[in-house]
Design a protein around this motif. Sequence first.
Motif, PDB file in Angstrom:
ATOM      1  N   SER A   6       0.934  -1.223  -0.162  1.00 37.39           N
ATOM      2  CA  SER A   6       0.138  -0.109  -0.027  1.00 37.39           C
ATOM      3  C   SER A   6       0.850   1.289   0.074  1.00 37.39           C
ATOM      4  CB  SER A   6      -0.906   0.016   1.247  1.00 37.39           C
ATOM      5  OG  SER A   6      -0.231   0.146   2.430  1.00 37.39           O
ATOM      6  N   ARG A   7       0.462   2.321  -0.404  1.00 41.53           N
ATOM      7  CA  ARG A   7       1.132   3.463  -0.773  1.00 41.53           C
ATOM      8  C   ARG A   7       1.269   4.473   0.653  1.00 41.53           C
ATOM      9  NH1 ARG A   7      -2.039   2.698  -5.214  1.00 41.53           N
ATOM     10  NH2 ARG A   7      -0.754   2.142  -7.190  1.00 41.53           N
ATOM     11  N   CYS A 196       0.102   8.496  -7.433  1.00 39.43           N
ATOM     12  CA  CYS A 196      -1.223   8.878  -6.800  1.00 39.43           C
ATOM     13  C   CYS A 196      -2.531   8.270  -7.601  1.00 39.43           C
ATOM     14  CB  CYS A 196      -1.334  10.274  -6.607  1.00 39.43           C
ATOM     15  SG  CYS A 196      -0.393  11.227  -5.578  1.00 39.43           S
ATOM     16  N   SER A 197      -2.428   7.986  -8.614  1.00 39.97           N
ATOM     17  CA  SER A 197      -3.499   7.374  -9.612  1.00 39.97           C
ATOM     18  C   SER A 197      -3.677   5.850  -9.237  1.00 39.97           C
ATOM     19  CB  SER A 197      -3.202   7.661 -11.096  1.00 39.97           C
ATOM     20  OG  SER A 197      -2.707   8.913 -11.414  1.00 39.97           O
ATOM     21  N   ASP A 198      -4.881   5.379  -9.665  1.00 44.87           N
ATOM     22  CA  ASP A 198      -5.171   4.205  -9.678  1.00 44.87           C
ATOM     23  C   ASP A 198      -4.148   3.277 -10.589  1.00 44.87           C
ATOM     24  OD1 ASP A 198      -6.097   1.603  -9.140  1.00 44.87           O
ATOM     25  OD2 ASP A 198      -8.134   1.959  -9.982  1.00 44.87           O
ATOM     26  N   THR A 199      -3.481   2.308 -10.164  1.00 40.94           N
ATOM     27  CA  THR A 199      -2.416   1.743 -11.132  1.00 40.94           C
ATOM     28  C   THR A 199      -3.007   0.178 -11.314  1.00 40.94           C
ATOM     29  OG1 THR A 199      -1.075   1.299  -8.911  1.00 40.94           O
ATOM     30  CG2 THR A 199      -0.805   3.204 -10.313  1.00 40.94           C
ATOM     31  N   HIS A 200      -4.251  -0.174 -10.512  1.00 38.43           N
ATOM     32  CA  HIS A 200      -4.515  -1.715 -10.721  1.00 38.43           C
ATOM     33  C   HIS A 200      -4.430  -2.254 -12.287  1.00 38.43           C
ATOM     34  CE1 HIS A 200      -6.268  -0.836  -6.797  1.00 38.43           C
ATOM     35  NE2 HIS A 200      -5.854  -2.193  -6.745  1.00 38.43           N
TER      36      HIS A 200
END
Length: 319
Positions: A6-7, A196-200
């Motif tokens: 997790s970030r 910060c973006s969704d990288t899924h």
Amino acid sequence: MQSFPSRPEMNCSKNTGFVLSGLSSDPDKPQLLFGLFLALYLLSLLGNSLLLLAIGADIHLHTPMYFFLSQLSLVDLCFTTTTAPKMLETLWTSNGLISFFECLAQLYFFTVFANMDNLLLTAMAIDRYAAICHPLHYTLLMTPCRCGLLVGGAWGVAHSISLVHALLLSQLLAFYTNQEIPHFFCDFGPLFRLSCSDTHLNEDLMMVLTGLLGISPLLCIISSYAHIFLAVARVPSAHGRKKALATCSSHLAMVILFYSSVFATYLKSPSTSHASGELGAAVMYTLVTPTLNPFIYSLRNKEVKRSLKRILGIESSWH
């Protein structure tokens, strides 16, 4: 397959660049590391260039095996040049700054040449399978056209996959303010953790493509060598078995070097990600292995050594 932790909770900002800090954690050894890596890089350039020259200059080496080997040397020249100059600059100046688009370009070409190494080793295994298991049909199986299609297809696959990754990564323009990459080159994991973006989508795609391009070629290599060893076991004379195995021993050494260092780098739990051992393994497959490949082939191959002696004008002194 490795998942990404997790970030951290940090502020986001439009990206201006990153800091490569993988080799700067020990400030007492930059000169030693610079000298070592510079020597390895120059040795890689020299060894692969000489091997390319030896194969190109000798008509007796214009065969499928040496065609694939020349392509591997070309890829290894480019592979080391993708990461080594920036790593040497960071060690020399203690400044690991790299812009987002420089990072993206480095990651694009790194992925291309890493995939090409993988695919070329597979093509070389297929060539050895055809030569040893089907010697009477070898020239019909490994025609220049088919060899060209194998290599051309590999380049097309490698560039296509890298382009998809690059296009998706180019959309990640906002990153956490702590933009330190604990590595000596741009890699997927650190960029995903800093975004910060969704990288899924990026992570899922990377896992799928890594599985396809990592496991499938390896299974092909294992299958080829299983058939090769069975064929060699049926050879009646010990001399014949030794001669057959000698033609693929150098390739097998390169396969073991490449896959062992890649697995040591990427088959890690998140808690140990980019630890010193993993960085060492990354140095192995990005710099040490491409440096060793031409010497593994030239030192064990009489035809290559003969061509090199003739090119360097030292044939008489080797008798």
